[in-house]
Design an enzyme around this catalytic site. Structure first.
Site, PDB file in Angstrom:
ATOM      1  N   GLU A   1     -36.227   6.393  -1.322  1.00 25.39           N
ATOM      2  CA  GLU A   1     -37.337   6.270  -0.380  1.00 25.39           C
ATOM      3  C   GLU A   1     -36.823   5.454   0.793  1.00 25.39           C
ATOM      4  OE1 GLU A   1     -41.888   4.707   0.276  1.00 25.39           O
ATOM      5  OE2 GLU A   1     -40.510   3.568  -0.954  1.00 25.39           O
TER       6      GLU A   1
ATOM      7  N   ASP B   1     -37.603   3.561  -5.360  1.00 23.66           N
ATOM      8  CA  ASP B   1     -38.711   3.120  -4.517  1.00 23.66           C
ATOM      9  C   ASP B   1     -38.265   2.006  -3.571  1.00 23.66           C
ATOM     10  OD1 ASP B   1     -41.699   3.123  -4.111  1.00 23.66           O
ATOM     11  OD2 ASP B   1     -41.474   1.031  -4.694  1.00 23.66           O
TER      12      ASP B   1
HETATM   13  C1  NOJ Z   1     -43.533   3.109  -1.952  1.00 29.58           C
HETATM   14  C2  NOJ Z   1     -44.438   3.926  -2.795  1.00 29.58           C
HETATM   15  O1  NOJ Z   1     -44.273   5.277  -2.439  1.00 29.58           O
HETATM   16  C3  NOJ Z   1     -45.851   3.425  -2.532  1.00 29.58           C
HETATM   17  O2  NOJ Z   1     -46.811   4.270  -3.100  1.00 29.58           O
HETATM   18  C4  NOJ Z   1     -45.934   2.024  -3.066  1.00 29.58           C
HETATM   19  O3  NOJ Z   1     -47.204   1.487  -2.767  1.00 29.58           O
HETATM   20  C5  NOJ Z   1     -44.855   1.135  -2.441  1.00 29.58           C
HETATM   21  N1  NOJ Z   1     -43.566   1.771  -2.391  1.00 29.58           N
HETATM   22  C6  NOJ Z   1     -44.698  -0.122  -3.229  1.00 29.58           C
HETATM   23  O4  NOJ Z   1     -44.047   0.151  -4.440  1.00 29.58           O
END
Ligand code: NOJ
Length: 567
Positions: free
Chosen positions: A294, A233
């Site tokens: 991500e 993430d």
């Molecule tokens: C990316 C995640 O996909 C999202 O849902 C989240 O709110 C943020 N990172 C913070 O962790």
């Protein structure tokens, strides 16, 4: 000359890639003689666990629910499931605020339930990918509770603490992506801590070797429990400028939260991120695991940086560049596919996820949404690379945002209302059948089930040969069994066509052509077969009124033709 140089460069890149894949993946068995790894042939499927299947009828999905649906996933053609965070969490950001990295939140079950899920998945040859929230923890994590307890606590330096600039003034001008200053004052120690997301999500200090060691241990802990990899993430924001320079403000405008729009040069994509990724990758390689990132890259140079030199960072940086094409535009898609295809690592394609409007609405015109959903499936499931599906996409689930502020669950939807309605709309319960609550739960679902469950659900679509679901199954079956679709090169054809996106996938003697009519009118065109060494295309999968004769294909509005090429 330019062409020769670029071909030579492409050859060198792919040769280096093959060599580095072979070298870097020694612990993971290749699935073919070319050295492809399992994740290169895999179809990934994101599960938002709150919303997938509720086995105990408390209104929230759980791990037992996922286990019960493994046969469905296998039958669909899924090779790996990425489960969004299911660890203990106060659920401020629905699990992206982790208070214990090595356990399961009781709302989702227990570690024993996880073990059952892992072993049942293994029986079906489905890999489990967990979501590793590396940038921040919850403010309720024991590390942060200790960090906060005093200026000299053992974990003080595990997070980013700074003095204010002056009385009542945060250390600098950085804003949280979820609204307001990115700094929160802790009155007890009179220092501010940094949080790129909610204040309940303090950023970890990755400059502290103890943080690195602890997080690498978490990674190992889950691999030993049978996890096949992680989706990492928010890797863009792992590091911040230690001198806390202010970010530049981009113009006079404000975002949905009323904050200035900043150029995040000092708190995003700092070069140190790559050291951490190399470290995580080293551990992953010990277990033959895959790392999905991500990564909100805005160009191919940024994407290449995430693969790392010699492919020693992320296996699959998620390519959101593809989702920035927000209309059915062959020209735009062609451009993005070509650049991702020429990038230095294996492509990843995503069209929907839990933070984005579903593809069904992004591309749908309100009248032909089902046809367009099939068209999009035919597109991203036949490209060279690994697709990451999002639950419900395969049945044509629709984004259903709340209509009243008081119904909003996602906190950013409340602070940003009405410009930012939050992400509830793309997180609604999975639509399993046409019974109450779409068969998701016998309790009251945590988010309302959209009315479309009556027409779009797994049970009914499984009985309808023309459904979106049956189309997905057919494309997925084809991509798993057709060598050209698995490994073939991508070659765009009819590159100036503004209505039809078409391309070849060629692997040795095997060739497949894909032609996708992105317009609302019938189209006919040449498949440029002779130029590419083929003579005709035999139907493998096509929508009802789309067909090829010799070199010519006829496509109905939003029609799909996928054909096997013959010499
Ligand atoms: C990316 C995640 O996909 C999202 O849902 C989240 O709110 C943020 N990172 C913070 O962790």
């Amino acid at each position: 000359m330019k062409q020769i140089i670029s071909r030579l460069a492409a050859f060198l890149v792919s040769a280096c890639m093959a060599a580095s894949i072979a070298a870097g993946q020694t612990s993971s068995a290749a699935v073919d003689a070319e050295g492809h790894q399992w994740w290169q042939h895999a179809v990934f499927y994101e599960i938002y666990p709150r919303s997938f299947a509720d086995s105990n009828n408390d209104g929230v999905g759980d791990l037992k629910g996922i286990t019960l649906k493994l046969d469905y996933l296998k039958d669909l053609g899924v090779d790996a499931i990425w489960i969004s965070p299911c660890f203990p969490s106060p659920q401020v950001d629905f699990g992206y605020d982790v208070s214990d990295y090595e356990n399961i939140d009781p709302m989702y079950g227990t570690l024993a339930d996880f073990d059952v899920l892992a072993s049942e998945a293994k029986k079906r040859d489905i890999h489990i990918i967990l979501d590793f929230v590396v940038n921040h923890s919850s403010d309720q994590h024991k590390w942060f509770l200790d960090s906060k307890s005093s200026l000299t606590s053992a974990h003080r330096d595990w997070y980013i603490w700074r003095d204010g600039k002056g009385p009542g003034e945060p250390p600098n001008n950085w804003v949280s992506t979820f609204g307001g200053s990115a700094w929160k004052l802790d009155p007890a120690t009179n220092q501010y801590y940094y949080h790129y997301f909610y204040a309940e999500q303090p950023d970890l200090n990755w400059r502290n070797p103890a943080v690195k060691d602890a997080m690498f241990d978490v990674e190992r802990w889950w691999y030993k429990r049978g996890v096949a990899g992680f989706r990492l993430d928010a890797v863009d924001t792992l590091f911040e400028d230690p001198d806390l320079h202010d970010n530049a403000i981009l113009g006079p405008g404000k975002n949905a939260f009323g904050d200035p729009i900043e150029q995040e040069n000092y708190n995003k994509r700092l070069p140190e991120v790559h050291d951490v990724l190399r470290g995580l990758r080293k551990v992953a390689d010990e277990y033959g695991a895959v790392l999905i990132g991500e990564t909100w890259t805005s160009n191919i140079a940024e994407l290449n940086a995430y693969y790392g030199r010699g492919n020693n960072e992320l296996h699959l940086p998620m390519d959101f560049l593809f989702t920035t094409v927000d209309k059915l535009s062959p020209v735009e898609f062609r451009k993005q596919i070509a650049s991702v295809d020429a990038a230095s690592g294996w492509p990843t394609f995503v069209i929907s996820n839990h933070d984005k409007v579903r593809s069904y609405d992004r591309y749908g015109d309100g009248q032909h949404n089902d046809q367009i959903a099939k068209l999009m499936a035919a597109l991203y499931l036949t490209l060279r690379g690994s697709p990451i599906m999002y639950y419900g996409e395969e049945i044509g689930m629709k984004t259903t945002p709340p209509t009243r502020k008081e119904d909003v669950k996602d906190p950013i939807g409340r602070t940003g209302w009405p410009d930012e309605k939050g992400r509830d709309g793309e997180r609604t319960p999975m639509q399993w059948d046409s019974t109450e609550n779409a068969g998701f739960s016998k309790g009251t679902p945590w988010l309302p089930v959209p009315p479309t469950y009556r027409t779009h659900n797994v049970a009914d679509e499984s009985k309808d040969p023309n459904s979106v679901l049956e189309f997905y199954k057919k494309v997925l079956k084809l991509r798993h069994t057709n060598r050209a679709l698995l490994d073939g090169n991508y070659t765009a054809i009819n590159e100036s066509d503004a209505n039809v996106l078409s391309y070849l996938r060629v692997y040795k003697d095997h060739g497949v052509v894909v032609a996708l009519n992105m317009s609302g009118t019938p189209r006919k065109m040449s498949l440029e077969l002779k130029r590419n060494g083929f003579t005709s295309a035999k139907r493998l999968l096509a929508t009802e009124k789309s067909e090829a004769q010799g070199d010519e294909v006829s496509l109905e509005p939003y029609g799909v033709f996928i054909g096997e090429l013959t010499k």
